[in-house]
Design a protein around this motif. Structure first.
Motif, PDB file in Angstrom:
ATOM      1  N   LEU A   7      -4.442 -16.914 -68.880  1.00  0.00           N
ATOM      2  CA  LEU A   7      -5.118 -16.313 -67.650  1.00  0.00           C
ATOM      3  C   LEU A   7      -4.271 -15.107 -67.312  1.00  0.00           C
ATOM      4  CD1 LEU A   7      -7.027 -16.825 -65.023  1.00  0.00           C
ATOM      5  CD2 LEU A   7      -4.928 -17.966 -64.066  1.00  0.00           C
ATOM      6  N   ALA A   8      -2.969 -15.003 -67.585  1.00  0.00           N
ATOM      7  CA  ALA A   8      -2.095 -13.770 -67.472  1.00  0.00           C
ATOM      8  C   ALA A   8      -2.780 -12.682 -68.440  1.00  0.00           C
ATOM      9  CB  ALA A   8      -0.823 -13.935 -67.800  1.00  0.00           C
ATOM     10  N   VAL A   9      -3.107 -12.884 -69.478  1.00  0.00           N
ATOM     11  CA  VAL A   9      -3.929 -12.034 -70.463  1.00  0.00           C
ATOM     12  C   VAL A   9      -5.019 -11.287 -69.525  1.00  0.00           C
ATOM     13  CG1 VAL A   9      -4.926 -11.413 -72.796  1.00  0.00           C
ATOM     14  CG2 VAL A   9      -2.725 -12.858 -72.407  1.00  0.00           C
ATOM     15  N   GLN A  10      -5.950 -12.254 -69.200  1.00  0.00           N
ATOM     16  CA  GLN A  10      -7.179 -11.966 -68.828  1.00  0.00           C
ATOM     17  C   GLN A  10      -7.057 -11.088 -67.471  1.00  0.00           C
ATOM     18  OE1 GLN A  10     -10.029 -14.992 -68.075  1.00  0.00           O
ATOM     19  NE2 GLN A  10      -9.879 -15.729 -70.667  1.00  0.00           N
ATOM     20  N   ARG A  11      -6.051 -11.392 -66.646  1.00  0.00           N
ATOM     21  CA  ARG A  11      -6.103 -10.790 -64.996  1.00  0.00           C
ATOM     22  C   ARG A  11      -4.868  -9.625 -65.201  1.00  0.00           C
ATOM     23  NH1 ARG A  11      -7.743 -14.266 -61.020  1.00  0.00           N
ATOM     24  NH2 ARG A  11      -9.685 -15.089 -61.758  1.00  0.00           N
ATOM     25  N   ASP A  12      -4.687  -9.357 -66.492  1.00  0.00           N
ATOM     26  CA  ASP A  12      -3.338  -8.043 -66.358  1.00  0.00           C
ATOM     27  C   ASP A  12      -4.182  -6.751 -66.505  1.00  0.00           C
ATOM     28  OD1 ASP A  12      -1.054  -7.105 -66.700  1.00  0.00           O
ATOM     29  OD2 ASP A  12      -0.721  -7.137 -68.610  1.00  0.00           O
ATOM     30  N   SER A  13      -5.033  -6.340 -65.638  1.00  0.00           N
ATOM     31  CA  SER A  13      -5.881  -5.165 -65.764  1.00  0.00           C
ATOM     32  C   SER A  13      -5.194  -4.019 -65.663  1.00  0.00           C
ATOM     33  CB  SER A  13      -6.909  -5.043 -64.798  1.00  0.00           C
ATOM     34  OG  SER A  13      -6.378  -5.087 -63.287  1.00  0.00           O
ATOM     35  N   SER A  14      -4.136  -3.899 -65.107  1.00  0.00           N
ATOM     36  CA  SER A  14      -3.137  -2.786 -65.131  1.00  0.00           C
ATOM     37  C   SER A  14      -2.184  -2.567 -66.111  1.00  0.00           C
ATOM     38  CB  SER A  14      -2.340  -2.841 -63.699  1.00  0.00           C
ATOM     39  OG  SER A  14      -1.233  -3.902 -63.532  1.00  0.00           O
ATOM     40  N   GLY A  15      -2.035  -3.637 -66.936  1.00  0.00           N
ATOM     41  CA  GLY A  15      -1.101  -3.645 -67.923  1.00  0.00           C
ATOM     42  C   GLY A  15       0.436  -3.696 -67.707  1.00  0.00           C
ATOM     43  N   ILE A  16       0.593  -3.943 -66.479  1.00  0.00           N
ATOM     44  CA  ILE A  16       1.795  -4.390 -65.838  1.00  0.00           C
ATOM     45  C   ILE A  16       2.931  -5.222 -66.502  1.00  0.00           C
ATOM     46  CG2 ILE A  16       1.473  -5.748 -63.990  1.00  0.00           C
ATOM     47  CD1 ILE A  16       4.104  -2.823 -63.866  1.00  0.00           C
ATOM     48  N   PHE A  17       2.319  -6.301 -66.837  1.00  0.00           N
ATOM     49  CA  PHE A  17       3.121  -7.556 -67.104  1.00  0.00           C
ATOM     50  C   PHE A  17       4.419  -7.128 -68.347  1.00  0.00           C
ATOM     51  CE2 PHE A  17      -0.132 -10.644 -65.746  1.00  0.00           C
ATOM     52  CZ  PHE A  17       0.453 -10.884 -64.580  1.00  0.00           C
ATOM     53  N   LYS A  18       4.142  -6.395 -69.322  1.00  0.00           N
ATOM     54  CA  LYS A  18       4.853  -6.259 -70.326  1.00  0.00           C
ATOM     55  C   LYS A  18       5.906  -5.108 -69.987  1.00  0.00           C
ATOM     56  CE  LYS A  18       1.744  -3.653 -73.424  1.00  0.00           C
ATOM     57  NZ  LYS A  18       1.597  -3.134 -74.699  1.00  0.00           N
ATOM     58  N   TYR A  19       5.799  -4.508 -68.902  1.00  0.00           N
ATOM     59  CA  TYR A  19       6.849  -3.508 -68.489  1.00  0.00           C
ATOM     60  C   TYR A  19       7.699  -3.886 -67.414  1.00  0.00           C
ATOM     61  CZ  TYR A  19       3.661  -0.447 -71.275  1.00  0.00           C
ATOM     62  OH  TYR A  19       3.218   0.043 -72.300  1.00  0.00           O
ATOM     63  N   MET A  20       7.429  -5.370 -66.969  1.00  0.00           N
ATOM     64  CA  MET A  20       8.333  -5.855 -65.970  1.00  0.00           C
ATOM     65  C   MET A  20       9.596  -6.374 -66.320  1.00  0.00           C
ATOM     66  SD  MET A  20       5.294  -8.083 -63.953  1.00  0.00           S
ATOM     67  CE  MET A  20       6.538  -8.563 -62.573  1.00  0.00           C
ATOM     68  N   THR A  21      10.089  -5.905 -67.663  1.00  0.00           N
ATOM     69  CA  THR A  21      11.144  -6.660 -68.370  1.00  0.00           C
ATOM     70  C   THR A  21      12.198  -6.074 -67.440  1.00  0.00           C
ATOM     71  OG1 THR A  21      11.074  -4.777 -70.003  1.00  0.00           O
ATOM     72  CG2 THR A  21      10.323  -6.863 -70.479  1.00  0.00           C
ATOM     73  N   THR A  22      13.546  -7.059 -67.780  1.00  0.00           N
ATOM     74  CA  THR A  22      14.826  -6.543 -66.995  1.00  0.00           C
ATOM     75  C   THR A  22      15.568  -5.214 -67.335  1.00  0.00           C
ATOM     76  OG1 THR A  22      15.422  -8.927 -66.570  1.00  0.00           O
ATOM     77  CG2 THR A  22      17.112  -7.393 -66.541  1.00  0.00           C
ATOM     78  N   ASP A  23      15.342  -4.718 -68.642  1.00  0.00           N
ATOM     79  CA  ASP A  23      15.966  -3.547 -69.174  1.00  0.00           C
ATOM     80  C   ASP A  23      14.957  -2.312 -68.570  1.00  0.00           C
ATOM     81  OD1 ASP A  23      13.390  -3.945 -70.340  1.00  0.00           O
ATOM     82  OD2 ASP A  23      14.038  -2.971 -72.499  1.00  0.00           O
ATOM     83  N   ASN A  24      13.749  -2.454 -68.249  1.00  0.00           N
ATOM     84  CA  ASN A  24      13.212  -1.478 -67.562  1.00  0.00           C
ATOM     85  C   ASN A  24      13.623  -1.371 -66.039  1.00  0.00           C
ATOM     86  OD1 ASN A  24      11.421  -0.139 -69.364  1.00  0.00           O
ATOM     87  ND2 ASN A  24       9.971  -1.457 -69.116  1.00  0.00           N
TER      88      ASN A  24
END
Length: 568
Positions: free
Chosen positions: A178-195
């Motif tokens: 569901l996360a893959v399908q709903r990640d229209s903005s592409g934000i998920f992979k950039y929410m990491t702690t280092d960022n």
């Protein structure tokens, strides 16, 4: 995963256990969506005594062409002359997924007593969280989230049924898809702690300061330690409190986090026996007898759950609700143990109302979607999964491998299922990872200023063992121990701890290694109660400081009890 959902009627459902921090004046009417993002901090008045801004940051600091996010940033301005001004102190309330905006508004002016007048007290919603945009969500509305929980409620406890492990594993796979399908903005992979650590440096620089002053609790400790590992020369002051073993966080194996959980349960038994029947309703003459009494009650509830009807909802106190309530109370024992004891005693008599109500979710009604409604922003459930699993190494456990993981974690604590296991299983279904993300190690041979690391003697989710592992990565830093059970030092007021925090912030002075601070509270006494001799010795400013500490602790309580280490 999720706590059992208590279905009401039609659209009347209960919200999932999301962060519900104490809102300040007018917090429900400030329109973050109408605030224009900028590459500078353009402050506007908000929430009566605060100032707010939306800061534009790159999604990927290594590739500016990827796009930008807009961070909701809030400050309580310093109250001193320009010559006395010492810059911003950034605060993170944990989670991950806790709203720094809501937490700081909830704290209000109490944080001024806690931190001091010479600083701007600053917090922010990390990228993807709450009022920051784009928002990270598996669900388009809060109603859809509630319907998801109602349609597919997991068992809550991995020990609640014979197929609970398999069901939780399967639901994790579904959420990952569901996360893959709903990640229209592409934000998920950039929410990491280092960022987010890079975002904190940028925020500080926008204030005109090239080094960071920071106070982070719970998951905020992982954020502070990651910053120190990435930017050791940019450390001005870093206090981390309730400290994760951050290397374990990146490995998606937090078994160490359950090291002291059972110690807090033992503190309940010991404290209740010492308090007597007038202060502890679940009293027996010895701790062992209280443990036996709880075991018998748990077995009884497992066999026959107790129905509950309240003015706003209804449900049952079953094995999961009982176990979750106990686990959550471990984080705030001075506040919650007396109520839990009374709830347990009433439950023995067939009345589960009090125990059910301790962590009852607020009623949810379908929104009429008026033009004046706030934009959807309560996404702590999604944010917690997205941050941890995007941070961590990829997990690809089979059901058999996850079952073995659960069995091993149970050797550390009987409550590991609510802490270690759900984090692992969520990441098993996660499919979104950024190449080149920081995965540790959390270490720096030399930071410009040593870190102040704070722990309690029995923290149910971030034990001293994890704090010691993090301490080992930063030579010259010091571990300050507060002599109390509970999650972070904020759960219990301590003038001693407060004094060392202030001293470190003001001039960088650290306590002597091995320092242990007493607290101004008693288990099963009136919250914040002092012995008569200590009360008589307090000065007016001490009383004010204790009141401020209590207010700060209350304001972050929802983040602590519903954030890292929660069973959602």
């Amino acid at each position: 995963m999720f706590l059992p959902i208590r279905l009401l009627v039609s659209c009347l459902l209960l919200l999932p256990a999301v962060v519900a921090v104490l809102f300040g004046p007018n917090s429900e009417t400030f329109r973050w969506d109408q605030l224009r993002p900028s590459t500078n901090l353009n402050w506007v008045e908000c929430y009566s005594m605060f100032q707010c801004a939306k800061l534009e940051v790159p999604l990927d600091y290594s590739d500016p062409n990827v796009g930008t996010a807009a961070l909701a940033v809030i400050r309580l301005p310093a109250n001193v002359s320009e010559e006395e001004y010492q810059g911003p102190v950034l605060f993170n309330p944990g989670g991950p997924g806790g709203s720094g905006v809501d937490a700081l508004v909830g704290v209000g002016s109490s944080f001024r007593v806690f931190i001091g007048n010479q600083y701007d007290i600053v917090s922010f919603d990390p990228r993807g969280v709450s009022y920051s945009t784009p928002i990270a969500t598996f669900f388009k509305t809060d109603a859809e989230r509630a319907l998801w929980n109602a349609a597919a409620p997991p068992e809550g406890s991995l020990n609640a049924s014979s197929d609970a492990i398999q069901r939780n594993w399967g639901l994790a796979q579904l959420l990952g898809q569901l996360a893959v399908q709903r990640d229209s903005s592409g934000i998920f992979k950039y929410m990491t702690t280092d960022n987010v650590a890079r975002d904190m440096l940028l925020i500080s620089q926008k204030f005109g300061f090239d080094r960071l002053k920071y106070y982070g609790i719970s998951y905020g400790s992982a954020l502070g330690a990651t910053f120190a590992a990435l930017f050791p020369d940019k450390v001005e002051r870093i206090i981390i409190d309730g400290v994760l073993d951050v290397d374990a966080w990146f490995k998606a194996n937090l078994t160490i986090s359950a090291t002291d959980t059972d110690k807090v349960l033992q503190a309940f038994f010991n404290g209740c026996a010492a308090a007597g029947p007038e202060l502890c309703a679940f009293y027996k003459p010895t701790a062992a007898e209280i443990a036996e009494r709880l075991a018998a009650l748990t077995a009884s509830i497992r066999a026959r759950p107790v129905p509950v009807i309240t003015p706003t909802s209804y449900g049952v106190v079953d094995y999961t609700v009982l176990r979750v309530t106990l686990f959550e109370s471990f984080k705030m024992p001075y506040d919650l143990f007396p109520t839990v004891a009374k709830g347990l005693a009433e439950l023995e008599s067939g009345n589960g109302t009090l125990l059910y109500s301790i962590f009852a979710n607020a009623p949810f009604e379908c929104d009429s979607s008026t033009d004046d409604a706030l934009p959807f922003h309560l996404n702590s459930d999604e944010a917690l999964i997205a941050v941890h699993c995007s941070d961590a190494v990829e997990v690809k456990d089979s059901i058999e491998q996850f079952t073995a993981f659960v069995e091993n974690a149970a050797k550390t604590s009987q409550f590991a299922e609510f802490l270690v296991d759900y984090l692992r299983v969520n990441c098993d279904g996660w499919q979104i990872h950024r190449e080149g993300r920081f995965l540790g190690p959390i270490t720096a041979e030399h930071t410009r200023v040593p870190l102040l690391i704070v722990t309690t003697t029995a923290d149910p989710v971030t034990p001293k063992a994890g704090a010691l592992n993090t301490l080992a990565g930063f030579p010259g830093s010091v571990l300050l121990t507060q002599d109390s059970p509970g999650h972070t030092s904020l759960t219990t007021p301590s003038l001693c701890t407060l004094g060392y925090l202030r001293q470190y912030l003001e001039n960088g002075t650290l306590p002597e290694p091995g320092t242990v601070c007493p607290v101004e509270a008693m288990l099963f006494g009136v919250p914040g109660n002092l012995t008569a001799s200590r009360r008589a010795a307090l000065r007016t400013e001490d009383e004010q400081a204790l009141a401020a500490l209590k207010a700060v602790g209350d304001a972050v309580r929802s983040v602590i009890t519903r954030g890292f280490g929660k069973r959602k």
